[in-house]
Design a protein around this motif. Structure first.
Motif, mmCIF file in Angstrom:
data_model
loop_
_atom_site.group_PDB
_atom_site.id
_atom_site.type_symbol
_atom_site.label_atom_id
_atom_site.label_comp_id
_atom_site.label_asym_id
_atom_site.label_seq_id
_atom_site.Cartn_x
_atom_site.Cartn_y
_atom_site.Cartn_z
ATOM 1 N N LEU A 54 -4.636 -9.529 4.715
ATOM 2 C CA LEU A 54 -5.720 -9.628 3.727
ATOM 3 C C LEU A 54 -6.529 -8.336 3.626
ATOM 4 O O LEU A 54 -7.364 -8.201 2.727
ATOM 5 C CB LEU A 54 -6.655 -10.781 4.094
ATOM 6 C CG LEU A 54 -6.082 -12.200 3.931
ATOM 7 C CD1 LEU A 54 -6.956 -13.213 4.669
ATOM 8 C CD2 LEU A 54 -5.971 -12.560 2.457
ATOM 9 N N THR A 55 -6.276 -7.382 4.517
ATOM 10 C CA THR A 55 -7.084 -6.167 4.592
ATOM 11 C C THR A 55 -6.419 -5.020 3.831
ATOM 12 O O THR A 55 -5.301 -4.609 4.176
ATOM 13 C CB THR A 55 -7.292 -5.739 6.058
ATOM 14 O OG1 THR A 55 -7.868 -6.825 6.778
ATOM 15 C CG2 THR A 55 -8.196 -4.513 6.139
ATOM 16 N N GLU A 97 -5.343 -11.957 8.957
ATOM 17 C CA GLU A 97 -6.477 -11.107 8.595
ATOM 18 C C GLU A 97 -5.997 -9.720 8.200
ATOM 19 O O GLU A 97 -6.512 -9.103 7.259
ATOM 20 C CB GLU A 97 -7.445 -11.010 9.781
ATOM 21 C CG GLU A 97 -8.782 -10.353 9.437
ATOM 22 C CD GLU A 97 -9.606 -11.157 8.436
ATOM 23 O OE1 GLU A 97 -10.312 -10.526 7.615
ATOM 24 O OE2 GLU A 97 -9.541 -12.401 8.472
ATOM 25 N N ALA A 98 -4.971 -9.234 8.910
ATOM 26 C CA ALA A 98 -4.437 -7.897 8.606
ATOM 27 C C ALA A 98 -3.844 -7.852 7.204
ATOM 28 O O ALA A 98 -4.083 -6.898 6.444
ATOM 29 C CB ALA A 98 -3.385 -7.507 9.638
ATOM 30 N N ARG A 103 1.962 -4.520 0.402
ATOM 31 C CA ARG A 103 1.016 -5.503 0.950
ATOM 32 C C ARG A 103 0.609 -6.521 -0.114
ATOM 33 O O ARG A 103 0.573 -7.736 0.148
ATOM 34 C CB ARG A 103 -0.243 -4.803 1.490
ATOM 35 C CG ARG A 103 -1.241 -5.775 2.157
ATOM 36 C CD ARG A 103 -2.561 -5.108 2.462
ATOM 37 N NE ARG A 103 -3.364 -4.890 1.247
ATOM 38 C CZ ARG A 103 -4.159 -5.803 0.717
ATOM 39 N NH1 ARG A 103 -4.278 -7.012 1.246
ATOM 40 N NH2 ARG A 103 -4.858 -5.515 -0.374
ATOM 41 N N SER A 105 -3.895 -2.009 5.236
ATOM 42 C CA SER A 105 -3.364 -2.368 6.559
ATOM 43 C C SER A 105 -1.857 -2.177 6.656
ATOM 44 O O SER A 105 -1.317 -1.955 7.736
ATOM 45 C CB SER A 105 -3.717 -3.817 6.895
ATOM 46 O OG SER A 105 -3.119 -4.703 5.963
ATOM 47 N N GLU A 125 0.428 -0.087 0.065
ATOM 48 C CA GLU A 125 -0.517 -1.044 -0.506
ATOM 49 C C GLU A 125 0.161 -1.920 -1.560
ATOM 50 O O GLU A 125 -0.150 -3.113 -1.667
ATOM 51 C CB GLU A 125 -1.711 -0.300 -1.111
ATOM 52 C CG GLU A 125 -2.791 -1.200 -1.683
ATOM 53 C CD GLU A 125 -3.499 -2.075 -0.655
ATOM 54 O OE1 GLU A 125 -4.334 -2.912 -1.055
ATOM 55 O OE2 GLU A 125 -3.218 -1.941 0.563
#
Length: 480
Positions: free
Chosen positions: A332-333, A329-330, A310, A336, A307
């Motif tokens: 931003l999740t 989108e991934a 990310r 992920s 995380e």
């Protein structure tokens, strides 16, 4: 030099934009790069916190809890016999039969059985939970043809507990989806024994409660008798070590040693690490299920490293330094970017390309190199911070014993240490710098929760024989 690291992986760019990207990326990565002096400072802070945790009156406000485990010795190779091990820490638990053979200087793990814990039992009464455990244990004894024998049992119970004695441990709170009534504040060994007594068709011998770090140390200690430190760097992180009894102020007695479960994941919970927290660490903490808790663990363990990466990649993308400024989108999740991606990306640039494609990102070669550099920087900080904490323990053992030079072994387990291609090398190199008077070897644990639990029980059993029933009072045991 991070610019060199990046530019060495891509073709030179005549426009100079590559160098510009390097400099701007470095601005965000610089806070992760901790100098040797800063790591020494972190080690000094942990040393103070450890002393506070060992104190009789200061421990309750210590971020590093330094919990007594009532394990008074490491294996000396003379242990032998048959033992049961029970490992409860999630929706499944294991029962094992472990045979320790002195003449062959090895431990043979016999067959084990995995038992599921249904959701209704996880959320039901404590009596039903321990009845279920006792039933599974009975089934295992039958399958191993052990019914009728009264064997000692090592109990790994991976929930927050306050250990009162080797065979008495009070559950502080349930975690990991459990919420069984009537267990918090109670002695889990007593509850297990009562469930077995309710059945009435078998019995167990002495019980030794085992923390997973202690299990790791003891599992390795049978193979290497200089192993006096246990460390886990996986989903979470923790360490234990053999402390002089005279320094364990919460337990009576001056002679010998006792294993201390440091609970070093809480280091920094009092704000002592605030100056080295990055904006990304603060975001990870803020969005976690336990804000303000386990500060050190969140900087270095597998549950959080992915995380952190990310968030760094997302920040670089928002500043148009990556992926043409377009996050997928991934990306931003939350959650992920799995921590295993870090190991895979650092293992090769081709892996980086595959993972970035899997995350639906529009990448080029420079993007892949930057992603690899981010992973390397975040994992390197993890290894160096862990080294600072481990060096603190090694230096303390050496100082405790008044030695000019200490030779010791760390039993280690955890997916971050095992799976990452560079983590162990970076950690060991940093330990050599931070504990120059200590010769520290590393030994990967083989099933600490099973064999280690058996070894704790075996050593505790020797204590019983020496002291006529007391597992704690070992004035001058020959194996210390």
């Amino acid at each position: 030099n991070p610019c060199f690291s990046l530019s060495s992986r891509v073709q030179p760019d005549p426009s100079g934009s590559e160098t510009c990207v390097c400099l701007q990326v470095e601005k965000h990565l610089e806070p992760f790069r901790l100098s040797l002096e800063k790591l020494q400072d972190v080690s000094a802070r942990l040393r103070k916190d450890m002393l506070r945790g060992l104190g009789k009156h200061a421990h309750h406000r210590a971020a590093v809890k330094m919990l007594p485990t009532f394990v008074r010795a490491t294996p000396d190779g003379t242990e032998k016999g048959d033992f049961l091990a029970l490992d409860l820490g999630g929706t499944n638990f294991r029962v094992l039969h472990v045979r320790v053979l002195e003449e062959e200087q090895r431990v043979l793990k016999m067959d084990s059985q995995i038992c599921a814990i249904p959701q209704e039992i996880m959320l039901g009464t404590g009596e039903k939970l321990f009845d279920h455990i006792a039933a599974c244990l009975a089934e295992f004894l039958d399958s191993q043809k052990l019914r009728g024998q009264t064997l000692p049992l090592g109990f790994t119970f991976s929930f927050p507990c306050e250990q009162k004695e080797i065979d008495k441990s009070i559950l502080i709170r349930w975690t990991k989806g459990f919420n069984c009534s009537g267990v918090e504040g109670e002695d889990v060994v007593r509850l297990l024994k009562e469930a077995i007594h309710r059945r009435g068709d078998y019995d167990i011998g002495s019980v030794a409660m085992v923390n997973d770090t202690v299990g790791t140390m003891m599992s390795c200690g049978y193979r290497d008798q200089s192993c006096e430190i246990g460390m886990i760097i996986g989903t979470g992180t923790n360490a234990c070590y053999m402390e002089e009894m005279k320094n364990v102020k919460r337990v009576e007695g001056e002679d010998g040693r006792m294993c201390i479960n440091t609970e070093w994941g809480g280091f920094g919970d009092d704000g002592s690490l605030k100056d080295i927290l990055t904006e990304f660490d603060e975001e990870v903490d803020k969005t976690s299920i336990n804000p303000g808790v386990h500060t050190f663990e969140k900087m270095i363990s597998g549950m959080y490293l992915g995380e952190i990466v990310r968030l760094v990649l997302l920040k670089l993308t928002e500043e148009k330094l990556l992926f043409k400024g377009c996050p997928s989108e991934a990306l931003l999740t939350p959650g992920s970017f799995e921590t295993k991606f870090i190991s895979e990306i650092e293992d090769g640039l081709e892996n980086a390309k595959k993972i970035l494609t899997k995350l639906a990102l529009d990448w080029d070669l420079v993007d892949a190199c930057v992603a690899r550099l981010v992973c390397d920087t975040v994992s390197s900080r993890s290894a160096r911070l862990c080294a600072a904490a481990l060096a603190t323990i090694a230096n303390r053992i050496r100082t405790n014993r008044g030695l000019d030079h200490l030779k010791t072994t760390v039993g280690v387990d955890g997916t971050v240490y095992r799976k990452h291609p560079n983590f162990s090398d970076e950690l060991q190199a940093a330990v050599r710098l931070l504990a120059p008077k200590c010769d520290v070897s590393f030994l990967i644990s083989e099933d600490g929760s099973g064999k280690g639990a058996a070894m704790v029980t075996a050593v505790a059993h020797i204590c019983l024989d020496i002291n006529g029933g007391s597992m704690l009072t070992v004035p001058n045991p020959p194996y210390l």
